[in-house]
Design a protein around this motif. Structure first.
Motif, PDB file in Angstrom:
ATOM      1  N   PRO A 243       4.516   4.998   2.763  1.00 56.43           N
ATOM      2  CA  PRO A 243       3.109   4.816   2.368  1.00 56.43           C
ATOM      3  C   PRO A 243       2.470   3.621   3.066  1.00 56.43           C
ATOM      4  O   PRO A 243       3.154   2.686   3.485  1.00 56.43           O
ATOM      5  N   GLU A 244       1.145   3.673   3.161  1.00 58.29           N
ATOM      6  CA  GLU A 244       0.383   2.593   3.798  1.00 58.29           C
ATOM      7  C   GLU A 244      -0.162   1.640   2.743  1.00 58.29           C
ATOM      8  O   GLU A 244      -0.977   2.036   1.916  1.00 58.29           O
ATOM      9  N   PRO A 245       0.259   0.378   2.758  1.00 55.57           N
ATOM     10  CA  PRO A 245      -0.328  -0.597   1.841  1.00 55.57           C
ATOM     11  C   PRO A 245      -1.632  -1.152   2.417  1.00 55.57           C
ATOM     12  O   PRO A 245      -1.946  -0.936   3.589  1.00 55.57           O
ATOM     13  N   ALA A 246      -2.381  -1.859   1.599  1.00 58.20           N
ATOM     14  CA  ALA A 246      -3.528  -2.622   2.091  1.00 58.20           C
ATOM     15  C   ALA A 246      -3.017  -3.994   2.527  1.00 58.20           C
ATOM     16  O   ALA A 246      -2.014  -4.495   2.003  1.00 58.20           O
ATOM     17  N   TYR A 247      -3.693  -4.601   3.488  1.00 59.47           N
ATOM     18  CA  TYR A 247      -3.283  -5.906   4.004  1.00 59.47           C
ATOM     19  C   TYR A 247      -4.385  -6.933   3.775  1.00 59.47           C
ATOM     20  O   TYR A 247      -5.566  -6.647   3.944  1.00 59.47           O
TER      21      TYR A 247
END
Length: 290
Positions: A243-247
Motif C-alpha cells: 500500500p501507498e502511505p502519505a508522506y
C-alpha cells in the motif's frame, strides 16, 4: 475509518539528538491530534554499529520527552525473514542481480570514468553504480558466489522502472525545494541501488517499505533528508504490491554552521541537554514546537 498509524524509527547506533527529538515529537503530536496510533521501530540491521546500550537510551530519552508508543516494539533484526521474502519476490521478477565489486573497486571505476567527464551521482551525492555485473552469465555469478566472494544484491533500476507505471506520491509536508502535493517519482536518479548484501539480507530501502506495510503505517513523518529516497520507496511499494502511505517530510534541525545534526553532535544530544538542566518543554522550544 481506521485511525491513522504513525511511526518513529531510529537506529541504535548512537545517542538521540535534537533532530531526532523534533521528528519523534512531530509524530507523537500528529498521532494525538488525529486520534491515531504511534509505533516505535528499532532499525538495527547494521550489526556492526548498533548496540544494546543505544537502544536502551532511545527508550529512556523518548520517555523523558513524554512520548508514549505502542508495544511490542518492532526490531528489524528479529524479522530478517520478512525482508528475505520480499527480496525473493523481486528476484523472481528478474529485477535483482549480484555485484561483486568492493567499495574500493567502485571508487576506482568511477575515477576511471571521470577522465571523460563527471560521473552521475545520486541525490545524496554518491556516484551511481559504475560496474557491469549485469553482463555476467548465470554460471559466472554462481561460480563467484560459490567461491565465497562478497557481493551486494542490486536492483536493476532500468528493468524495474519499465515494470512500473508513472509514479508519484502525496507530499503533505514540504520538500527541500518547497515541493508539495503530488510529487512525481524519479527512482532512476539513484541508479541500481543496493537491496541486500551477502552478510545482511536487507537494506534500508527494502526494510523500510516492508516494515511500513506490515505495520500498517499510513502517514510517514520524517526529515527532508529522506525526501528524494521516497522515489525508490514508491517504486519498491509498487513492485511488491504494497500500500501507498502519505508522506509528510519536515525541515531539518541544523547546527550553528547550518549542517544537519549527527549523532556525534554532543551539544545537541538529548543526554547532554538533560544533564545541562534543559526540560522536555525546553526541548520543544529549542526545536520550534513551543
Amino acid at each position: 475509518m481506521m485511525p491513522p498509524v504513525f511511526r518513529f524509527a531510529p537506529s541504535p547506533n548512537g545517542l538521540l539528538h535534537l533532530g531526532h527529538a523534533y521528528s519523534a515529537l512531530l509524530n507523537f503530536d500528529r498521532a494525538r491530534e488525529t486520534g491515531g496510533r504511534l509505533l516505535l521501530r528499532i532499525e538495527d540491521i547494521d550489526a556492526t554499529r548498533c548496540r544494546p546500550e543505544y537502544e536502551t537510551a532511545i527508550y529512556e530519552d523518548l520517555a523523558w520527552l513524554g512520548i508514549a508508543w505502542e508495544t511490542p516494539v518492532r526490531r528489524q533484526s528479529e524479522h530478517l525473514g520478512d525482508y528475505r521474502a520480499a527480496l525473493e519476490r523481486l528476484s523472481a521478477l528478474g529485477l535483482v542481480y549480484p555485484a561483486f565489486e568492493s567499495r574500493a573497486e567502485i571508487a576506482r571505476l568511477v575515477a576511471a570514468r571521470e577522465v571523460d567527464g563527471p560521473w552521475p551521482r545520486d541525490p545524496d551525492g554518491a556516484p551511481l553504480y559504475p560496474g557491469d555485473a549485469k553482463s555476467l552469465s548465470a554460471d559466472e555469478r554462481s561460480h563467484l558466489i560459490a567461491s565465497g566472494a562478497p557481493y551486494a544484491l542490486r536492483l536493476d533500476m532500468q528493468a524495474a522502472c519499465r515494470r512500473a507505471a508513472r509514479l508519484s506520491w502525496n507530499e503533505r509536508g514540504e520538500g527541500p525545494d518547497g515541493e508539495r502535493g503530488i510529487v512525481p517519482v524519479r527512482p532512476e536518479a539513484w541508479g541500481d541501488v543496493i537491496l541486500a548484501r551477502k552478510e545482511t539480507p536487507t537494506s534500508y530501502h527494502l526494510s523500510v517499505v516492508v516494515d511500513d506495510a506490515l505495520q500498517g503505517v499510513s502517514e510517514i513523518v520524517r526529515g527532508q533528508d529522506l525526501f528524494y529516497a521516497t522515489s525508490v520507496h514508491r517504486l519498491l511499494q509498487v513492485l511488491l504490491g504494497l500500500p501507498e502511505p502519505a508522506y509528510r517530510h519536515h525541515r531539518l534541525i541544523r547546527d550553528e554552521a547550518c549542517r544537519k545534526l549527527s549523532k556525534s553532535s554532543r551539544s545537541t544530544g538529548l543526554r547532554a541537554l538533560r544533564a545541562a538542566g534543559i526540560t522536555p518543554a525546553g526541548v520543544r522550544q529549542l526545536v520550534g514546537l513551543g
